[in-house]
Design a protein around this motif. Structure first.
Motif, short mmCIF file in Angstrom:
data_model
loop_
_atom_site.label_atom_id
_atom_site.label_comp_id
_atom_site.label_asym_id
_atom_site.label_seq_id
_atom_site.Cartn_x
_atom_site.Cartn_y
_atom_site.Cartn_z
N ALA A 1 0.84 -1.21 0.00
CA ALA A 1 0.00 0.00 0.00
C ALA A 1 0.87 1.26 0.00
O ALA A 1 0.59 2.22 -0.71
CB ALA A 1 -0.92 0.00 1.22
N ALA A 2 1.96 1.22 0.79
CA ALA A 2 2.89 2.36 0.81
C ALA A 2 3.52 2.54 -0.57
O ALA A 2 3.66 3.66 -1.07
CB ALA A 2 3.97 2.14 1.86
N ALA A 3 3.87 1.41 -1.20
CA ALA A 3 4.46 1.47 -2.54
C ALA A 3 3.46 2.05 -3.54
O ALA A 3 3.82 2.90 -4.36
CB ALA A 3 4.89 0.07 -2.98
N ALA A 4 2.21 1.59 -3.46
CA ALA A 4 1.18 2.08 -4.40
C ALA A 4 1.00 3.59 -4.23
O ALA A 4 0.90 4.32 -5.21
CB ALA A 4 -0.13 1.35 -4.15
N ALA A 5 0.99 4.04 -2.98
CA ALA A 5 0.77 5.47 -2.73
C ALA A 5 1.91 6.31 -3.28
O ALA A 5 1.68 7.33 -3.94
CB ALA A 5 0.61 5.70 -1.22
N THR A 6 3.13 5.88 -3.05
CA THR A 6 4.27 6.70 -3.50
C THR A 6 4.51 6.52 -5.00
O THR A 6 4.77 7.49 -5.71
CB THR A 6 5.56 6.33 -2.75
N PHE A 7 4.39 5.30 -5.48
CA PHE A 7 4.70 5.03 -6.89
C PHE A 7 3.71 5.72 -7.83
O PHE A 7 4.08 6.16 -8.92
CB PHE A 7 4.69 3.52 -7.12
#
Lengths: 250, 295
Positions: free
Chosen positions: A238-244
């Protein structure tokens, strides 16, 4: 589906990425040294009758760590080598790319676990037969343990994907993963004087999945361990999706 | 039909305005040079166009559609940004991964490798490639989907003269097929030989968007003569400003009649009297210096 196949091809065609599953398989063989060592008289040591469950469990943690590193390298490596722009020109929807990378790493984790378990159990079975050892391990017990290894490998791989994409820095992602697995998980419960804390950490969750409990009450049940790992991998993805999806690609 | 539309595009990085209300449109079947100094906002504009950077405001689209909204982007748009690759991957494998993601067969991979002259080196790891070979590989990747639009950022970087000539021919034939090319470059002499139109930007703003043929002329007359001293004396007497050049003099702000009278009076032998040409570089500097002093 094409994006998943492309990500699988990337992994297959890159030596650095293929090193992780290769090391995991090599470990499956090397791990037998201490387990199956002969005594000084050249005879087989007395072994637990549930030897084959131990054999299935043996390389589990190493496979999980190998997949964690591979996930991080497969994602952060795109930024290190500057290939992310070319990738996004073909697969511009970033969530699709994230899903494709996650699927590809999960598939590699499953295949690696399968190969590792086949190698380990083949050697273990041959050893048991050759030395006419008693074995009480049922097929179901062995399969359950191998399944635990697979779940741990997949979820650690997904955590690696999330970590690599969230950080975008290959060195930082690998260093953080190794520091967590190799140092922090051991140190944090000791420093905080809360030994029971380990059961709530990812390493403890893997142990519970693999049935490594000594004494058994120290760990969560296997299902709870799986849920814990799902939560960790999910949070990192989820953190990756938000930043990416929100940050520019340099 | 419009192939590329940049509409009031603005991109800020904190307090820095990299692109400032930039607008231009490119028609299909043209090669357009996208010119500007380093830091003028060219690459940022291209990154916004290609969906790699999010505009602060405004839009950059291909025929009204963003790249991210295209069902089959590789078949619509090909791009070369920076020729970077995983050094451990073989060139053919690099292209095959992109082709696979785009649903393009391996046969096309071999075709584009042949097209860019890398067929013999396709099995080598990219880490051993020269800059020119990497540039060719990046072009091969851009051509994979046989796209209608090419967006190229400094595509001639690292190419040898043969490669530059090949690139020029390829882009022209691409244009002749009705396709569109937007090429950013700082090699103005090279661009001048290839492009139909130019978009010139400075400090993120549009300076001009025009056909190369319509760029402002030098407003000067070139006189080719071996008798420079005599002609210079006559021009001075007539109050005309001039500069001496290798083959004669260049007279600025004068009509051919005024120069002709000075020539007759000087008795100089003249081989040629014509409008002086300005290189794209000179035009570029003239136009951008009006936007502010060169950095």
């Amino acid at each position: 589906m094409n994006a998943v196949r492309a990500e699988l091809r990337k992994i297959r065609s890159t030596r650095t990425l293929m090193a992780a599953p290769a090391v995991a398989v090599a470990f499956a063989v090397l791990a037998f040294g201490p387990v199956l060592a002969l005594d000084s008289g050249g005879r087989a040591r007395e072994l637990d009758p549930s030897l084959l469950v131990d054999v299935a469990r043996g390389p589990g943690f190493q496979v999980a760590i190998a997949m964690l590193l591979m996930g991080a390298l497969a994602t952060a490596g795109e930024f290190r080598h500057g290939t992310i722009a070319a990738t996004l020109l073909v697969t511009p929807k970033r969530r699709d790319l994230l899903r494709a990378k996650a699927c590809a790493v999960a598939i590699v984790a499953l295949v690696t676990t399968f190969v590792v378990e086949v190698v380990a159990l083949s050697i273990g079975t041959a050893y048991v037969r050759a030395h006419d050892l008693p074995s009480t391990a049922s097929v179901a017990d062995v399969a359950l343990t191998a399944g635990g290894v697979a779940v741990a490998a997949v979820l650690y791989g997904l955590a690696g994907v999330g970590l690599g994409l969230a950080l975008r820095d290959q060195t930082a992602a690998v260093a953080l993963a190794l520091a967590w697995v190799g140092i922090a998980e051991g140190v944090v419960p000791v420093v905080l004087r809360r030994p029971w804390l380990f059961r709530w950490l990812p390493g403890g969750a893997v142990d519970s999945l693999l049935g490594v409990a000594d004494p058994p009450g120290d760990l969560l049940p296997a299902w709870a361990g799986a849920l814990m790992l799902c939560a960790v991998a999910g949070a990192l993805l989820a953190a990756a999706a938000a930043t990416f999806t929100s940050r520019d690609v340099a | 039909m419009t192939a590329i539309t940049v509409d009031r595009l603005t991109k800020r990085f904190g307090a820095v305005v990299a692109v400032d209300e930039l607008s231009f449109t490119l028609a299909e079947g043209t090669i357009t040079g996208f010119l500007g100094r380093n830091g003028a906002g060219k690459t940022t504009t291209l990154r916004c166009l290609l969906g790699l950077a999010a505009p602060t405001s405004g839009t950059a689209t291909f025929g009204g559609r963003r790249l991210v909204d295209m069902a089959d982007p590789a078949r619509s748009v090909g791009a070369v940004l920076d020729a970077r690759f995983h050094p451990g991957r073989r060139a053919r494998e690099h292209l095959r991964t992109l082709a696979l993601a785009a649903g393009i067969g391996d046969r096309r991979v071999d075709e584009v490798l042949g097209l860019v002259g890398l067929a013999d080196a396709a099995g080598r790891r990219v880490g051993g490639y020269t800059l020119g070979m990497r540039q060719r590989l990046a072009l091969a990747a851009a051509l994979l989907g046989d796209p209608a639009v090419l967006v190229l950022d400094e595509p001639a970087n690292g190419l040898d003269p043969d490669g530059v000539a090949w690139l020029r021919t390829t882009l022209r034939s691409f244009r002749d097929e009705g396709r569109t090319v937007l090429v950013s470059s700082h090699q103005l002499a090279e661009v001048a030989q290839t492009v139909d139109d130019v978009v010139i930007v400075e400090r993120g703003r549009l300076v001009t968007h025009t056909r190369v043929a319509d760029l402002p002329s030098a407003d000067a007359l070139h006189v080719r003569t071996p008798d420079v001293a005599a002609l210079a004396e006559a021009l001075t007497r007539h109050g005309l400003s001039f500069t001496t050049v290798d083959s004669g003099v260049e007279v600025r702000g004068a009509t051919p009649e005024q120069v002709g009278r000075a020539i007759a009076e000087s008795g100089a032998v003249v081989y040629e009297l014509r409008a002086a040409e300005r290189s794209l570089e000179e035009v570029f500097f003239a136009l951008t210096s009006q936007e502010g002093s060169p950095r």
